[in-house]
Design a protein around this motif. Structure first.
Motif, PDB file in Angstrom:
ATOM      1  N   THR A 103       0.840  -1.206   0.000  1.00 35.63           N
ATOM      2  CA  THR A 103       0.000   0.000   0.000  1.00 35.63           C
ATOM      3  C   THR A 103       0.869   1.249   0.000  1.00 35.63           C
ATOM      4  O   THR A 103       0.593   2.215  -0.720  1.00 35.63           O
ATOM      5  CB  THR A 103      -0.951  -0.002   1.206  1.00 35.63           C
ATOM      6  N   MET A 104       1.931   1.243   0.795  1.00 36.70           N
ATOM      7  CA  MET A 104       2.848   2.383   0.793  1.00 36.70           C
ATOM      8  C   MET A 104       3.458   2.580  -0.596  1.00 36.70           C
ATOM      9  O   MET A 104       3.570   3.710  -1.088  1.00 36.70           O
ATOM     10  CB  MET A 104       3.952   2.185   1.833  1.00 36.70           C
ATOM     11  N   LEU A 105       3.831   1.490  -1.236  1.00 36.65           N
ATOM     12  CA  LEU A 105       4.397   1.561  -2.583  1.00 36.65           C
ATOM     13  C   LEU A 105       3.383   2.141  -3.570  1.00 36.65           C
ATOM     14  O   LEU A 105       3.731   2.971  -4.416  1.00 36.65           O
ATOM     15  CB  LEU A 105       4.838   0.168  -3.034  1.00 36.65           C
ATOM     16  N   SER A 106       2.127   1.732  -3.455  1.00 37.49           N
ATOM     17  CA  SER A 106       1.085   2.232  -4.363  1.00 37.49           C
ATOM     18  C   SER A 106       0.850   3.725  -4.182  1.00 37.49           C
ATOM     19  O   SER A 106       0.374   4.404  -5.101  1.00 37.49           O
ATOM     20  CB  SER A 106      -0.223   1.463  -4.140  1.00 37.49           C
ATOM     21  N   LEU A 107       1.166   4.239  -3.002  1.00 40.94           N
ATOM     22  CA  LEU A 107       1.004   5.671  -2.718  1.00 40.94           C
ATOM     23  C   LEU A 107       2.244   6.480  -3.103  1.00 40.94           C
ATOM     24  O   LEU A 107       2.267   7.698  -2.942  1.00 40.94           O
ATOM     25  CB  LEU A 107       0.698   5.877  -1.230  1.00 40.94           C
ATOM     26  N   GLY A 108       3.272   5.784  -3.569  1.00 38.76           N
ATOM     27  CA  GLY A 108       4.500   6.466  -3.968  1.00 38.76           C
ATOM     28  C   GLY A 108       5.568   6.491  -2.899  1.00 38.76           C
ATOM     29  O   GLY A 108       6.598   7.170  -3.061  1.00 38.76           O
ATOM     30  N   PHE A 109       5.358   5.737  -1.815  1.00 36.73           N
ATOM     31  CA  PHE A 109       6.314   5.728  -0.704  1.00 36.73           C
ATOM     32  C   PHE A 109       7.131   4.436  -0.752  1.00 36.73           C
ATOM     33  O   PHE A 109       6.916   3.500   0.020  1.00 36.73           O
ATOM     34  CB  PHE A 109       5.580   5.867   0.631  1.00 36.73           C
ATOM     35  N   SER A 110       8.096   4.396  -1.656  1.00 37.01           N
ATOM     36  CA  SER A 110       8.829   3.155  -1.926  1.00 37.01           C
ATOM     37  C   SER A 110       9.809   2.781  -0.827  1.00 37.01           C
ATOM     38  O   SER A 110      10.267   1.635  -0.759  1.00 37.01           O
ATOM     39  CB  SER A 110       9.569   3.265  -3.260  1.00 37.01           C
ATOM     40  N   ASN A 111      10.172   3.738   0.035  1.00 33.33           N
ATOM     41  CA  ASN A 111      11.124   3.460   1.112  1.00 33.33           C
ATOM     42  C   ASN A 111      10.457   3.298   2.472  1.00 33.33           C
ATOM     43  O   ASN A 111      11.146   3.244   3.488  1.00 33.33           O
ATOM     44  CB  ASN A 111      12.166   4.582   1.184  1.00 33.33           C
ATOM     45  N   THR A 112       9.127   3.239   2.486  1.00 33.20           N
ATOM     46  CA  THR A 112       8.404   3.013   3.740  1.00 33.20           C
ATOM     47  C   THR A 112       7.953   1.564   3.758  1.00 33.20           C
ATOM     48  O   THR A 112       7.032   1.178   3.032  1.00 33.20           O
ATOM     49  CB  THR A 112       7.200   3.966   3.856  1.00 33.20           C
ATOM     50  N   ARG A 113       8.622   0.757   4.575  1.00 34.55           N
ATOM     51  CA  ARG A 113       8.419  -0.692   4.508  1.00 34.55           C
ATOM     52  C   ARG A 113       8.271  -1.301   5.900  1.00 34.55           C
ATOM     53  O   ARG A 113       9.050  -1.005   6.810  1.00 34.55           O
ATOM     54  CB  ARG A 113       9.604  -1.359   3.806  1.00 34.55           C
ATOM     55  N   LEU A 114       7.281  -2.171   6.009  1.00 33.25           N
ATOM     56  CA  LEU A 114       7.115  -2.992   7.209  1.00 33.25           C
ATOM     57  C   LEU A 114       7.753  -4.340   6.915  1.00 33.25           C
ATOM     58  O   LEU A 114       7.302  -5.068   6.024  1.00 33.25           O
ATOM     59  CB  LEU A 114       5.628  -3.153   7.534  1.00 33.25           C
ATOM     60  N   GLN A 115       8.802  -4.681   7.681  1.00 33.93           N
ATOM     61  CA  GLN A 115       9.572  -5.891   7.370  1.00 33.93           C
ATOM     62  C   GLN A 115       9.643  -6.886   8.530  1.00 33.93           C
ATOM     63  O   GLN A 115      10.209  -7.969   8.370  1.00 33.93           O
ATOM     64  CB  GLN A 115      10.986  -5.497   6.924  1.00 33.93           C
ATOM     65  N   ARG A 116       9.106  -6.486   9.670  1.00 34.32           N
ATOM     66  CA  ARG A 116       9.084  -7.428  10.797  1.00 34.32           C
ATOM     67  C   ARG A 116       8.014  -7.012  11.785  1.00 34.32           C
ATOM     68  O   ARG A 116       7.547  -5.869  11.782  1.00 34.32           O
ATOM     69  CB  ARG A 116      10.445  -7.477  11.492  1.00 34.32           C
TER      70      ARG A 116
END
Length: 298
Positions: A152-165
């Motif tokens: 969802t963050m990627l779809s909004l243009g936030f490619s460096n906002t990531r939930l990884q754990r």
């Protein structure tokens, strides 16, 4: 003669406008220089992005740097919960049990409750933000899916906002699977919510209203802001890391601000975020002035 006088008048207007533009340029440059000095005074790595929510003008230092977010990542998680509720995948009133696998230490209260816990999804959201409850957070991550938050963050243009754990997952941290973002993306995300453009105005406003319920004493940004100014915020902190995302409701000049620190040591000044906040607040307060620099209200 009439045309000549009109030309003179036009030139005077243009010169006045240019002088005002120049004055505001000087004030912005001074603010940026001061903020660079504040950031340079800390041995940690610090990033900042502030967005004037009236004009869209930005101030940024190390704003594209990728920082570990700690609990500030709970804002994107909250957004994903509301997105999936809007898509009718579940209702916010649905009751979910707290599973032992999601019960972890750290901030919050659910990990010390002894009786079976059954709460609505909305109440898990309230605990995740208001008390930064890690067990509530892990319950919501399991509900919506970790990859869905990042997508969802990627779809909004936030490619460096990531939930990884999930929260309090040391083995994942040792693998460098951290929850990350940048000051620029965090501030732009807050602008999206402020503008009512995440899903719809009602959804955006409800998410912001939850952020407004955070205990103000937890905010370092609030330390740099007068007590009568409302803010909506989420902090994050863990070893070597301190972050905060906030909307500051300065009258007639609201702004979004994200400040992030990592590589902090015991020698790192604890006032760096509040010092940045005060200088940014002072700058935007000046931007409320008339063209001759008169500030008519606070």
């Amino acid at each position: 003669m009439k045309k000549f006088l009109l030309l003179i008048g036009f030139c005077i207007i243009q010169l006045t406008a240019f002088a005002q533009f120049l004055a505001r340029d000087i004030l912005k440059q001074k603010a940026e220089n001061d903020l660079k000095e504040i950031i340079a005074s800390s041995p940690s790595l610090t990033g900042l992005m502030a967005i004037d929510l009236t004009s869209g003008e930005t101030i940024g230092i190390n704003f594209d740097g990728v920082f570990t977010q700690a609990s500030a990542i709970k804002i994107p998680i909250l957004m994903e919960v509301y997105k999936q509720a809007h898509e009718k995948k579940f209702a916010l009133t649905d009751i979910k049990p707290l599973q032992p696998i999601n019960t972890v230490a750290g901030s919050g209260i659910l990990n010390v409750m002894t009786d079976p816990v059954n709460l609505s999804i909305r109440n898990y959201c309230m605990l995740m933000i208001g008390l930064s409850d890690n067990s509530a957070t892990n319950t919501l991550i399991e509900l919506v899916g970790m990859k869905n938050v990042t997508n969802t963050m990627l779809s909004l243009g936030f490619s460096n906002t990531r939930l990884q754990r999930k929260m309090i997952d040391q083995p994942a941290s040792l693998r460098n699977e951290e929850n990350i973002s940048t000051p620029a993306e965090a501030a732009k995300l807050l602008k999206l919510l402020f503008d009512g453009k995440f899903i719809d105005a009602a959804t955006s406003n409800e998410i912001v209203s939850i952020l407004q319920k955070n205990p103000i004493e937890n905010s370092k940004i609030a330390v740099g802001v007068p007590g009568n100014v409302k803010i909506a915020f989420k902090t994050g902190g863990m070893g070597g890391v301190s972050t905060e995302w906030a909307i500051v409701y300065l009258k007639n000049r609201p702004y979004a601000i994200a400040v992030m620190e990592n590589y902090k040591t015991s020698a790192t000044p604890s006032t760096i975020i509040s010092s940045i906040s005060k200088r940014v607040f002072d700058y935007y307060s000046m931007m409320k002035a008339t063209k001759y620099g008169v500030i008519l209200d606070n």
